[in-house]
Design a protein around this motif. Sequence first.
Motif, PDB file in Angstrom:
ATOM      1  N   HIS A 172       4.391  -4.946   8.735  1.00  0.00           N
ATOM      2  CA  HIS A 172       5.849  -4.905   8.838  1.00  0.00           C
ATOM      3  C   HIS A 172       6.478  -4.159   7.664  1.00  0.00           C
ATOM      4  CE1 HIS A 172       5.465  -8.495   6.210  1.00  0.00           C
ATOM      5  NE2 HIS A 172       6.683  -8.181   5.798  1.00  0.00           N
ATOM      6  N   VAL A 173       5.834  -4.194   6.485  1.00  0.00           N
ATOM      7  CA  VAL A 173       6.338  -3.438   5.344  1.00  0.00           C
ATOM      8  C   VAL A 173       6.155  -1.943   5.603  1.00  0.00           C
ATOM      9  CG1 VAL A 173       6.027  -2.954   2.883  1.00  0.00           C
ATOM     10  CG2 VAL A 173       5.966  -5.318   3.711  1.00  0.00           C
ATOM     11  N   ALA A 174       4.968  -1.560   6.088  1.00  0.00           N
ATOM     12  CA  ALA A 174       4.717  -0.158   6.416  1.00  0.00           C
ATOM     13  C   ALA A 174       5.694   0.343   7.466  1.00  0.00           C
ATOM     14  CB  ALA A 174       3.274   0.010   6.899  1.00  0.00           C
ATOM     15  N   GLN A 175       5.954  -0.487   8.468  1.00  0.00           N
ATOM     16  CA  GLN A 175       6.874  -0.089   9.531  1.00  0.00           C
ATOM     17  C   GLN A 175       8.285   0.113   8.992  1.00  0.00           C
ATOM     18  OE1 GLN A 175       7.355  -2.973  12.702  1.00  0.00           O
ATOM     19  NE2 GLN A 175       7.823  -1.358  14.176  1.00  0.00           N
ATOM     20  N   GLN A 176       8.729  -0.767   8.119  1.00  0.00           N
ATOM     21  CA  GLN A 176      10.081  -0.629   7.567  1.00  0.00           C
ATOM     22  C   GLN A 176      10.216   0.661   6.759  1.00  0.00           C
ATOM     23  OE1 GLN A 176      11.459  -3.954   5.230  1.00  0.00           O
ATOM     24  NE2 GLN A 176      13.343  -2.924   4.615  1.00  0.00           N
ATOM     25  N   ILE A 177       9.210   0.962   5.950  1.00  0.00           N
ATOM     26  CA  ILE A 177       9.272   2.174   5.131  1.00  0.00           C
ATOM     27  C   ILE A 177       9.364   3.416   6.002  1.00  0.00           C
ATOM     28  CG2 ILE A 177       7.963   3.605   3.509  1.00  0.00           C
ATOM     29  CD1 ILE A 177       6.853   0.951   2.342  1.00  0.00           C
ATOM     30  N   THR A 178       8.525   3.506   7.025  1.00  0.00           N
ATOM     31  CA  THR A 178       8.560   4.691   7.878  1.00  0.00           C
ATOM     32  C   THR A 178       9.855   4.766   8.684  1.00  0.00           C
ATOM     33  OG1 THR A 178       7.278   3.494   9.569  1.00  0.00           O
ATOM     34  CG2 THR A 178       6.054   4.883   8.025  1.00  0.00           C
ATOM     35  N   LYS A 179      10.372   3.622   9.131  1.00  0.00           N
ATOM     36  CA  LYS A 179      11.646   3.627   9.860  1.00  0.00           C
ATOM     37  C   LYS A 179      12.794   4.116   8.985  1.00  0.00           C
ATOM     38  CE  LYS A 179      11.215   0.323  13.666  1.00  0.00           C
ATOM     39  NZ  LYS A 179      11.748  -0.925  14.257  1.00  0.00           N
ATOM     40  N   GLN A 180      12.707   3.859   7.694  1.00  0.00           N
ATOM     41  CA  GLN A 180      13.760   4.307   6.771  1.00  0.00           C
ATOM     42  C   GLN A 180      13.523   5.726   6.276  1.00  0.00           C
ATOM     43  OE1 GLN A 180      14.291  -0.090   4.785  1.00  0.00           O
ATOM     44  NE2 GLN A 180      15.181   1.608   3.651  1.00  0.00           N
ATOM     45  N   GLY A 181      12.529   6.416   6.841  1.00  0.00           N
ATOM     46  CA  GLY A 181      12.327   7.825   6.527  1.00  0.00           C
ATOM     47  C   GLY A 181      11.403   8.106   5.371  1.00  0.00           C
ATOM     48  N   GLY A 182      10.670   7.090   4.888  1.00  0.00           N
ATOM     49  CA  GLY A 182       9.750   7.294   3.779  1.00  0.00           C
ATOM     50  C   GLY A 182       8.299   7.242   4.215  1.00  0.00           C
ATOM     51  N   ASP A 183       7.411   7.481   3.275  1.00  0.00           N
ATOM     52  CA  ASP A 183       5.969   7.289   3.467  1.00  0.00           C
ATOM     53  C   ASP A 183       5.511   6.167   2.554  1.00  0.00           C
ATOM     54  OD1 ASP A 183       5.053   9.347   5.356  1.00  0.00           O
ATOM     55  OD2 ASP A 183       5.789  10.761   3.858  1.00  0.00           O
ATOM     56  N   TYR A 184       4.397   5.547   2.923  1.00  0.00           N
ATOM     57  CA  TYR A 184       3.890   4.439   2.119  1.00  0.00           C
ATOM     58  C   TYR A 184       2.528   4.775   1.513  1.00  0.00           C
ATOM     59  CZ  TYR A 184       1.389   3.401   6.516  1.00  0.00           C
ATOM     60  OH  TYR A 184       0.622   3.487   7.652  1.00  0.00           O
ATOM     61  N   LEU A 185       2.276   4.166   0.370  1.00  0.00           N
ATOM     62  CA  LEU A 185       0.947   4.125  -0.257  1.00  0.00           C
ATOM     63  C   LEU A 185       0.736   2.681  -0.654  1.00  0.00           C
ATOM     64  CD1 LEU A 185      -1.579   5.653  -1.423  1.00  0.00           C
ATOM     65  CD2 LEU A 185      -0.343   5.663  -3.615  1.00  0.00           C
ATOM     66  N   LEU A 186      -0.176   1.994   0.049  1.00  0.00           N
ATOM     67  CA  LEU A 186      -0.356   0.560  -0.128  1.00  0.00           C
ATOM     68  C   LEU A 186      -1.748   0.264  -0.655  1.00  0.00           C
ATOM     69  CD1 LEU A 186       1.175  -0.651   3.270  1.00  0.00           C
ATOM     70  CD2 LEU A 186       2.354  -0.331   1.093  1.00  0.00           C
ATOM     71  N   GLY A 187      -1.811  -0.553  -1.719  1.00  0.00           N
ATOM     72  CA  GLY A 187      -3.098  -1.043  -2.180  1.00  0.00           C
ATOM     73  C   GLY A 187      -3.738  -1.905  -1.110  1.00  0.00           C
ATOM     74  N   LEU A 188      -5.050  -1.838  -1.027  1.00  0.00           N
ATOM     75  CA  LEU A 188      -5.765  -2.514   0.062  1.00  0.00           C
ATOM     76  C   LEU A 188      -6.818  -3.433  -0.526  1.00  0.00           C
ATOM     77  CD1 LEU A 188      -6.325  -2.784   3.111  1.00  0.00           C
ATOM     78  CD2 LEU A 188      -7.773  -0.750   2.939  1.00  0.00           C
ATOM     79  N   LYS A 189      -6.680  -4.739  -0.217  1.00  0.00           N
ATOM     80  CA  LYS A 189      -7.652  -5.723  -0.702  1.00  0.00           C
ATOM     81  C   LYS A 189      -8.017  -6.674   0.429  1.00  0.00           C
ATOM     82  CE  LYS A 189      -6.550  -5.554  -5.634  1.00  0.00           C
ATOM     83  NZ  LYS A 189      -6.128  -6.329  -6.834  1.00  0.00           N
ATOM     84  N   ALA A 190      -8.576  -7.829   0.056  1.00  0.00           N
ATOM     85  CA  ALA A 190      -9.162  -8.729   1.035  1.00  0.00           C
ATOM     86  C   ALA A 190      -8.138  -9.416   1.923  1.00  0.00           C
ATOM     87  CB  ALA A 190     -10.010  -9.781   0.325  1.00  0.00           C
ATOM     88  N   ASN A 191      -6.828  -9.286   1.628  1.00  0.00           N
ATOM     89  CA  ASN A 191      -5.848  -9.891   2.522  1.00  0.00           C
ATOM     90  C   ASN A 191      -5.740  -9.137   3.857  1.00  0.00           C
ATOM     91  OD1 ASN A 191      -4.646  -7.681   1.224  1.00  0.00           O
ATOM     92  ND2 ASN A 191      -2.595  -8.533   1.467  1.00  0.00           N
ATOM     93  N   GLN A 192      -6.361  -7.951   3.919  1.00  0.00           N
ATOM     94  CA  GLN A 192      -6.496  -7.205   5.176  1.00  0.00           C
ATOM     95  C   GLN A 192      -7.988  -6.910   5.363  1.00  0.00           C
ATOM     96  OE1 GLN A 192      -4.136  -6.670   7.340  1.00  0.00           O
ATOM     97  NE2 GLN A 192      -2.391  -7.317   6.084  1.00  0.00           N
ATOM     98  N   PRO A 193      -8.787  -7.928   5.681  1.00  0.00           N
ATOM     99  CA  PRO A 193     -10.248  -7.782   5.632  1.00  0.00           C
ATOM    100  C   PRO A 193     -10.802  -6.735   6.596  1.00  0.00           C
ATOM    101  CG  PRO A 193      -9.625  -9.851   6.688  1.00  0.00           C
ATOM    102  CD  PRO A 193      -8.377  -9.288   6.094  1.00  0.00           C
ATOM    103  N   THR A 194     -10.252  -6.648   7.804  1.00  0.00           N
ATOM    104  CA  THR A 194     -10.783  -5.680   8.771  1.00  0.00           C
ATOM    105  C   THR A 194     -10.522  -4.253   8.315  1.00  0.00           C
ATOM    106  OG1 THR A 194     -10.422  -7.255  10.565  1.00  0.00           O
ATOM    107  CG2 THR A 194     -10.752  -4.953  11.182  1.00  0.00           C
ATOM    108  N   LEU A 195      -9.308  -3.986   7.895  1.00  0.00           N
ATOM    109  CA  LEU A 195      -8.970  -2.642   7.438  1.00  0.00           C
ATOM    110  C   LEU A 195      -9.728  -2.290   6.165  1.00  0.00           C
ATOM    111  CD1 LEU A 195      -7.285  -0.098   7.845  1.00  0.00           C
ATOM    112  CD2 LEU A 195      -5.420  -1.208   6.595  1.00  0.00           C
ATOM    113  N   LEU A 196      -9.888  -3.245   5.269  1.00  0.00           N
ATOM    114  CA  LEU A 196     -10.648  -2.998   4.050  1.00  0.00           C
ATOM    115  C   LEU A 196     -12.086  -2.616   4.386  1.00  0.00           C
ATOM    116  CD1 LEU A 196     -11.009  -2.988   0.984  1.00  0.00           C
ATOM    117  CD2 LEU A 196     -11.423  -5.459   1.101  1.00  0.00           C
ATOM    118  N   ALA A 197     -12.704  -3.352   5.314  1.00  0.00           N
ATOM    119  CA  ALA A 197     -14.079  -3.039   5.710  1.00  0.00           C
ATOM    120  C   ALA A 197     -14.173  -1.643   6.311  1.00  0.00           C
ATOM    121  CB  ALA A 197     -14.591  -4.084   6.696  1.00  0.00           C
ATOM    122  N   GLU A 198     -13.173  -1.261   7.097  1.00  0.00           N
ATOM    123  CA  GLU A 198     -13.199   0.073   7.693  1.00  0.00           C
ATOM    124  C   GLU A 198     -12.987   1.151   6.636  1.00  0.00           C
ATOM    125  OE1 GLU A 198     -10.489   0.186  10.973  1.00  0.00           O
ATOM    126  OE2 GLU A 198     -11.909  -0.841  12.292  1.00  0.00           O
ATOM    127  N   ALA A 199     -12.112   0.892   5.654  1.00  0.00           N
ATOM    128  CA  ALA A 199     -11.919   1.861   4.578  1.00  0.00           C
ATOM    129  C   ALA A 199     -13.196   2.034   3.765  1.00  0.00           C
ATOM    130  CB  ALA A 199     -10.768   1.403   3.676  1.00  0.00           C
TER     131      ALA A 199
END
Length: 365
Positions: A172-199
């Motif tokens: 939802h944070v990523a979605q808000q940033i893009t909706k407001q016309g920006g790009d995101y750079l988000l640190g990735l840790k174990a709170n997103q385990p599936t995406l972290l494993a894929e990264a």
Amino acid sequence: MSLQSHLAEIPEFRRQNKNFRYFLVDILAISVLATLCGADDFEEITLFGQQKEALLRRYLPLPAGPPAVDTYRRVFAKLDVTRFNACFMAWMQEVLPAEAAGQLCVDGKTLRGSGAKPLHVVSAVASGSGLSLGQVAGQGKGHELGAVPDLLALLDLRGALVSLDALSCQPHVAQQITKQGGDYLLGLKANQPTLLAEAERHTAALPDRQAHTRWAYAGDGSPVRYRVWTQSDLRWVDEQGRWPGLQTLVRVETSRHPSEGQPAVQQRYYISSRALTPAQADGFVRGHWAIENALHWQLDVTFGEDDHLLRHHHAAQNLTLVRKMALNLLKQDPSKRSIKNKRKRLAWDEPFLERLLAALCQPTT
């Protein structure tokens, strides 16, 4: 508009009391000027006003002289935090338009002296200039994630890259940033385990020749090697649909080489909606540290924020905004001195202080 003009737009909230002796804009302007000159609390702000009364009268009406300490305490406890923050942000949008902001770094800091349940203030900083752009507060660090969307909603994100730590790595944070016309750079840790494993999986096999490499030195003098890879082929990333506009996975390998023993190696991962080369990703990852080095460290070490015991949460939020106003003014000064030395010079060199006063305030007629 001068900072004084922006402060003058804050509505006078004391109208129900016809007996007040000090103009609100005078109280706020003296607070900022005193903080510029080294004052860190209400007692020191009061002393500054008393000692510099003759100079201040050239630029502020002060019909009853400089305010007493209890006046500052009452005003800052009652001053509307939202309106004061809006005043601050309007001034900064004039100083640093959205198209010039570049990378916006967002992170939180606890006001340790604000009571048993301390305030946690989430701030935004423009990485290139180190200027603070606004803040939103919550009670306790656990409320930081809830404050981030509120702060983003106040900012003009068009064309900016917004960097946040792993706590805010949420769809939802990523979605808000893009909706407001920006790009995101988000640190990735174990709170997103599936995406972290894929990264980890999709960047592990990237060859060394594709890495951007640089060397630096740690505080103890040990050389540190940074290697950065980016992966833009995300066809096999199952999580991509949850992250709007996802274009790049970033892997940062840090290896410290002590004089004795084996190197200590650490891997960090990021996701971004902007197409980034390894060198660009390295620059933005490093740029995110501006919020620690240019804001949080200065507030703690130079302005003594953690040492100031102020239990009233409204007053604590308002006073940290005053510090940010002062810090931004000091950063805009082109002289090649530290923030600490600039504060001392303003306190000791009255002609230098008056030049700043003339730029910030309209002389009284």
